[in-house]
Design an enzyme around this catalytic site. Structure first.
Site, PDB file in Angstrom:
ATOM      1  N   HIS A   1     -25.196 139.122   6.197  1.00 31.73           N
ATOM      2  CA  HIS A   1     -25.534 139.129   4.767  1.00 31.73           C
ATOM      3  C   HIS A   1     -27.055 139.184   4.577  1.00 31.73           C
ATOM      4  O   HIS A   1     -27.786 138.351   5.079  1.00 31.73           O
ATOM      5  CB  HIS A   1     -24.953 137.931   4.022  1.00 31.73           C
ATOM      6  CG  HIS A   1     -23.467 137.824   4.225  1.00 31.73           C
ATOM      7  ND1 HIS A   1     -22.763 136.704   3.906  1.00 31.73           N
ATOM      8  CD2 HIS A   1     -22.576 138.721   4.716  1.00 31.73           C
ATOM      9  CE1 HIS A   1     -21.469 136.914   4.197  1.00 31.73           C
ATOM     10  NE2 HIS A   1     -21.343 138.121   4.700  1.00 31.73           N
TER      11      HIS A   1
ATOM     12  N   ASP B   1     -28.630 138.802   1.779  1.00 32.50           N
ATOM     13  CA  ASP B   1     -29.126 138.178   0.549  1.00 32.50           C
ATOM     14  C   ASP B   1     -29.758 136.800   0.727  1.00 32.50           C
ATOM     15  O   ASP B   1     -29.935 136.055  -0.246  1.00 32.50           O
ATOM     16  CB  ASP B   1     -28.052 138.181  -0.555  1.00 32.50           C
ATOM     17  CG  ASP B   1     -26.744 137.535  -0.157  1.00 32.50           C
ATOM     18  OD1 ASP B   1     -26.599 137.151   1.021  1.00 32.50           O
ATOM     19  OD2 ASP B   1     -25.857 137.406  -1.027  1.00 32.50           O
TER      20      ASP B   1
ATOM     21  N   ASP C   1     -19.225 138.534  -0.963  1.00 30.34           N
ATOM     22  CA  ASP C   1     -18.929 138.961   0.408  1.00 30.34           C
ATOM     23  C   ASP C   1     -17.835 140.020   0.442  1.00 30.34           C
ATOM     24  O   ASP C   1     -17.879 140.944   1.253  1.00 30.34           O
ATOM     25  CB  ASP C   1     -18.456 137.769   1.255  1.00 30.34           C
ATOM     26  CG  ASP C   1     -19.516 136.687   1.386  1.00 30.34           C
ATOM     27  OD1 ASP C   1     -20.642 136.900   0.892  1.00 30.34           O
ATOM     28  OD2 ASP C   1     -19.215 135.640   1.979  1.00 30.34           O
TER      29      ASP C   1
ATOM     30  N   CYS D   1     -24.451 134.684  -3.662  1.00 28.81           N
ATOM     31  CA  CYS D   1     -23.188 134.762  -2.900  1.00 28.81           C
ATOM     32  C   CYS D   1     -21.968 134.436  -3.760  1.00 28.81           C
ATOM     33  O   CYS D   1     -20.922 135.067  -3.606  1.00 28.81           O
ATOM     34  CB  CYS D   1     -23.204 133.754  -1.758  1.00 28.81           C
ATOM     35  SG  CYS D   1     -24.485 133.997  -0.553  1.00 28.81           S
TER      36      CYS D   1
ATOM     37  N   ASP E   1     -19.253 143.487   5.293  1.00 25.36           N
ATOM     38  CA  ASP E   1     -19.208 142.519   4.200  1.00 25.36           C
ATOM     39  C   ASP E   1     -20.098 143.090   3.101  1.00 25.36           C
ATOM     40  O   ASP E   1     -21.198 143.597   3.377  1.00 25.36           O
ATOM     41  CB  ASP E   1     -19.740 141.153   4.642  1.00 25.36           C
ATOM     42  CG  ASP E   1     -18.698 140.322   5.386  1.00 25.36           C
ATOM     43  OD1 ASP E   1     -17.652 140.878   5.775  1.00 25.36           O
ATOM     44  OD2 ASP E   1     -18.942 139.114   5.583  1.00 25.36           O
TER      45      ASP E   1
HETATM   46  O1  DAV Z   1     -27.698 132.071   6.949  1.00 25.97           O
HETATM   47  O2  DAV Z   1     -29.366 132.838   5.957  1.00 25.97           O
HETATM   48  C1  DAV Z   1     -26.898 133.416   4.189  1.00 25.97           C
HETATM   49  C2  DAV Z   1     -26.176 134.444   3.369  1.00 25.97           C
HETATM   50  C3  DAV Z   1     -24.850 134.003   2.989  1.00 25.97           C
HETATM   51  N1  DAV Z   1     -24.125 134.989   2.217  1.00 25.97           N
HETATM   52  C4  DAV Z   1     -28.185 132.871   6.188  1.00 25.97           C
HETATM   53  C5  DAV Z   1     -27.302 133.898   5.514  1.00 25.97           C
END
Ligand code: DAV
Length: 368
Positions: free
Chosen positions: A247, A249, A126, A348, A198
């Site tokens: 995010h 990913d 992040d 992550c 991020d």
């Molecule tokens: O809630 O699908 C997750 C990504 C966390 N870095 C989600 C996002």
């Protein structure tokens, strides 16, 4: 596993052992990685912009318990899973680095605002991004995360001493001007007051990076990264169908050149991926009553590539493991559900500082 000390003198450039930092893609053979830590982790301090991304069940907890420790038993189980991940990666021939244990419970004060505490050093994806031989420190928009990359500074300084480039983004002020109500001024919780992003909203494809706009990443932030990386890299904004975007990913996961795992509820096809094979991820296997403070169960697809034929996958995600195996991948199965609860999975919690290979072109960029 070491957190390296800092040497006293300047940046000597690259040594004979190869670049200290070298990572251009999400899938080239992994040689060295940073694995985050949950030690000392606390609940985030509430700010209104969180309601667009955090599960509603977590709002009252964040409002009441910001800056106080995450639930101890669950936290210990999650930290054991992180330690085990580090061991598994080492047994796969990957060097593992860990962050300093920071004191996340201490309040953060600026002339403009206060936060009851920090958060954690669990998710280096992040706050940091490796692009080629550079480490970028992201300007994160949650106030409690303002100093999050500090836990990684001993590592960053050590990489810099050994030839890496170090690109910290302009320190964001995070005043009220940055935050807006969704719907009033646009679809996102952050305005264009200053650059914020991020790092986990970006994915790397050699000379090309892909990014989504989100409740933590604005156009100004994307423009800053474009300028910092210079003309050798292109940054492409892709559309995703995710009103809670934070995010990329758990939405798009490139596993090898031409192989894309996608979230069937969020993926919007982009011509950048014309010619790629696209596998919609099976639904997550997580039981509905599993505590999830920070994210959705789709972190099932937040896998880590060890090379173009190998991925680290959560052991209980059987439908995903079957689909990936049928697609030709070796799945390294690791227990990770306790970590899920705190906001992420294998992608992550890691920062791949060294992968084999150099910059390539993998995307179908119109006009190129
Ligand atoms: O809630 O699908 C997750 C990504 C966390 N870095 C989600 C996002």
């Amino acid at each position: 596993m070491t957190s390296e000390g800092v040497q006293p003198t300047g940046n000597p450039g690259r040594t004979g052992a190869g670049p200290a930092v070298n990572s251009y893609t999400e899938w080239d053979p992994l040689r060295e990685v940073v694995v985050g830590s949950l030690l000392g982790a606390v609940f985030p301090t509430w700010q209104e912009s969180m309601k667009h991304t955090m599960p509603p069940s977590a709002w009252p907890v964040f409002r009441e318990r910001g800056g106080s420790p995450l639930p101890e038993r669950h936290l210990k189980a999650a930290e054991a899973e992180l330690d085990n991940l580090a061991e598994v990666l080492e047994s796969e021939g990957v060097r593992v680095r860990r962050p300093d244990t920071a004191r996340h419970h201490r309040p953060i004060r600026t002339p403009e605002w206060e936060s009851d505490g920090g958060l954690y050093a669990a998710m280096p994806r992040d706050s940091l991004m490796v692009v080629g031989d550079a480490i970028v420190e992201a300007p994160m928009s949650w106030r409690c995360r303002l100093h999050e990359s500090d836990a990684f500074r001993p590592l960053i300084k050590s990489y810099f001493r050994r030839g890496a480039r170090w690109l910290p983004a302009p320190r964001p002020q995070l005043t009220d001007d940055l935050y807006q109500d969704v719907g009033d001024s646009g679809p996102w919780a952050v305005s264009e007051f200053e650059p914020v992003f991020d790092a986990a909203d970006f994915l790397r494809f050699g000379r090309d990076l892909v990014v989504q706009r989100s409740h933590v990443t604005n156009a100004f932030g994307i423009d800053w990264l474009r300028s910092a990386l210079g003309p050798d890299f292109s940054v492409h904004v892709v559309e995703t169908d995710d009103p809670h975007a934070m995010h990329i990913d758990a939405t798009i996961t490139p596993l090898a050149p031409g192989k894309l795992l996608v979230n069937p509820e969020r993926y919007v096809h982009s011509e950048l991926f014309d010619g790629w094979e696209i596998l919609p991820a099976p639904s997550p296997a997580l039981p509905a009553d599993w505590p999830m403070y920070f994210c959705s169960p789709w972190v099932s697809m937040n896998v880590l590539s060890l090379d173009p034929g190998t991925v680290v996958v959560e052991r209980q995600e059987r439908p995903l493991i079957e689909a990936l195996t049928a697609w030709g991948f070796r799945c390294v199965e690791v227990d990770f559900r306790h970590v899920y609860s705190f906001g992420g999975s294998f992608h992550c919690v890691t920062l791949d500082t060294v992968r084999e290979g150099g910059p390539g072109r993998y995307l179908s960029v119109p006009g190129r």
